[in-house]
Scaffold this active site. Structure first.
Site, mmCIF file in Angstrom:
data_model
loop_
_atom_site.group_PDB
_atom_site.id
_atom_site.type_symbol
_atom_site.label_atom_id
_atom_site.label_comp_id
_atom_site.label_asym_id
_atom_site.label_seq_id
_atom_site.Cartn_x
_atom_site.Cartn_y
_atom_site.Cartn_z
ATOM 1 N N TYR A 180 0.839 -1.202 0.000
ATOM 2 C CA TYR A 180 0.000 0.000 0.000
ATOM 3 C C TYR A 180 0.875 1.254 0.000
ATOM 4 O O TYR A 180 0.665 2.172 -0.799
ATOM 5 C CB TYR A 180 -0.913 -0.014 1.228
ATOM 6 C CG TYR A 180 -1.795 1.194 1.350
ATOM 7 C CD1 TYR A 180 -2.990 1.286 0.632
ATOM 8 C CD2 TYR A 180 -1.454 2.253 2.191
ATOM 9 C CE1 TYR A 180 -3.802 2.402 0.740
ATOM 10 C CE2 TYR A 180 -2.271 3.364 2.306
ATOM 11 C CZ TYR A 180 -3.441 3.439 1.587
ATOM 12 O OH TYR A 180 -4.244 4.545 1.693
ATOM 13 N N THR A 213 -12.940 5.244 7.165
ATOM 14 C CA THR A 213 -13.478 4.507 6.027
ATOM 15 C C THR A 213 -13.216 3.022 6.226
ATOM 16 O O THR A 213 -12.538 2.617 7.172
ATOM 17 C CB THR A 213 -12.814 4.961 4.710
ATOM 18 O OG1 THR A 213 -11.417 4.616 4.770
ATOM 19 C CG2 THR A 213 -12.967 6.459 4.494
#
Length: 256
Positions: A180, A213
């Site tokens: 990531y 989120t």
């Protein structure tokens, strides 16, 4: 319709992308829903709108799998502590495989690149085009003069080789949510390359803040609506605004 601005936001079914769509729509910008494929999207926008004014590459994935029951052990003050100095603790609750790393890079970098390349002809038809990525910056990608797409490809192949051979620590790569972090660095590098290559389009990257989120497992101090403020603001910069830059939340930043 020719005078009305048209925008495409990827990864907009929820979270920051969804709230960004709402903010742009409230500013009289026509939103185009992502279709079954990148090619069908480009064809749809071309036929129906003849141009594209705003492209926001927001879609992404984190490249790991987390044991949600154990997740609280790496949360401090409502925020995930996924720092390399906490690698042992993170590894107790998070799994990162080579296959996950490949998929993360495919989505976060190569997927972004494919969308951009497919929609560039339509962006070039706009009188006021801009696109950007909600990404964090890595210092090793900051030398704009040495950046190229070929260099990025080489860096990603080097990373995957080291990942597969368990050499991330030995060669100085991130140790937690590694794919990531690397994918975010190279997307920002790609942003800088494209900003230099297409001076008639505003191309910027945005770190929206630490937002609650699914990607952050609902941790962080900001709501998705608050997180959408920066992407929406940068999407609506004036035509003479900055390009090839990094924004931390609502402010242009030189601290990468």
């Amino acid at each position: 319709m020719a005078d009305k601005r048209v925008a495409v936001v990827t990864g907009a079914n929820k979270g920051i992308g969804f709230e960004t769509c709402r903010k742009l729509a409230s500013n009289d910008i026509t939103m185009s829903k992502i279709l079954a494929s990148i090619d069908s999207l480009a064809k749809f926008v071309g036929i129906n709108y003849k141009k594209l004014d705003i492209l926001i590459n927001n879609a992404g994935e984190n490249g790991n799998a987390v044991n949600l029951e154990a997740l609280p052990s790496i949360i401090d003050g409502g925020m995930l502590q996924v720092f390399d100095e906490n690698v042992d603790k993170v590894e107790e609750v998070s799994t990162e495989t080579y296959e996950m790393a490949v998929e993360c890079l495919k989505t976060n970098y190569y997927g972004t690149k494919r969308v951009t390349e497919a929609l560039l002809p339509l962006l070039q038809l706009s009188k006021s085009a801009r696109f950007f990525y909600s990404e964090k910056f890595k210092a090793e990608m900051s030398d704009i003069e040495s950046l190229s797409e070929e260099k990025i490809d080489g860096i990603l192949q080097w990373f995957l080789k080291d990942f597969e051979e368990d050499k991330l620590k030995a060669n100085g790569w991130p140790l937690t949510v590694a794919a990531y972090k690397v994918s975010k660095a190279v997307v920002i590098a790609y942003t800088r390359i494209m900003g230099k290559k297409y001076p008639n389009i505003l191309i910027n990257c945005v770190h929206p803040g630490y937002v609650q989120t699914d990607m952050s497992y609902r941790t962080g101090p900001m709501t998705p609506e608050e997180g959408a403020r920066a992407p929406a603001m940068v999407a609506m910069l004036p035509d003479d605004g900055p390009s090839g830059r990094y924004f931390y939340e609502m402010q242009e930043s030189t601290s990468y």
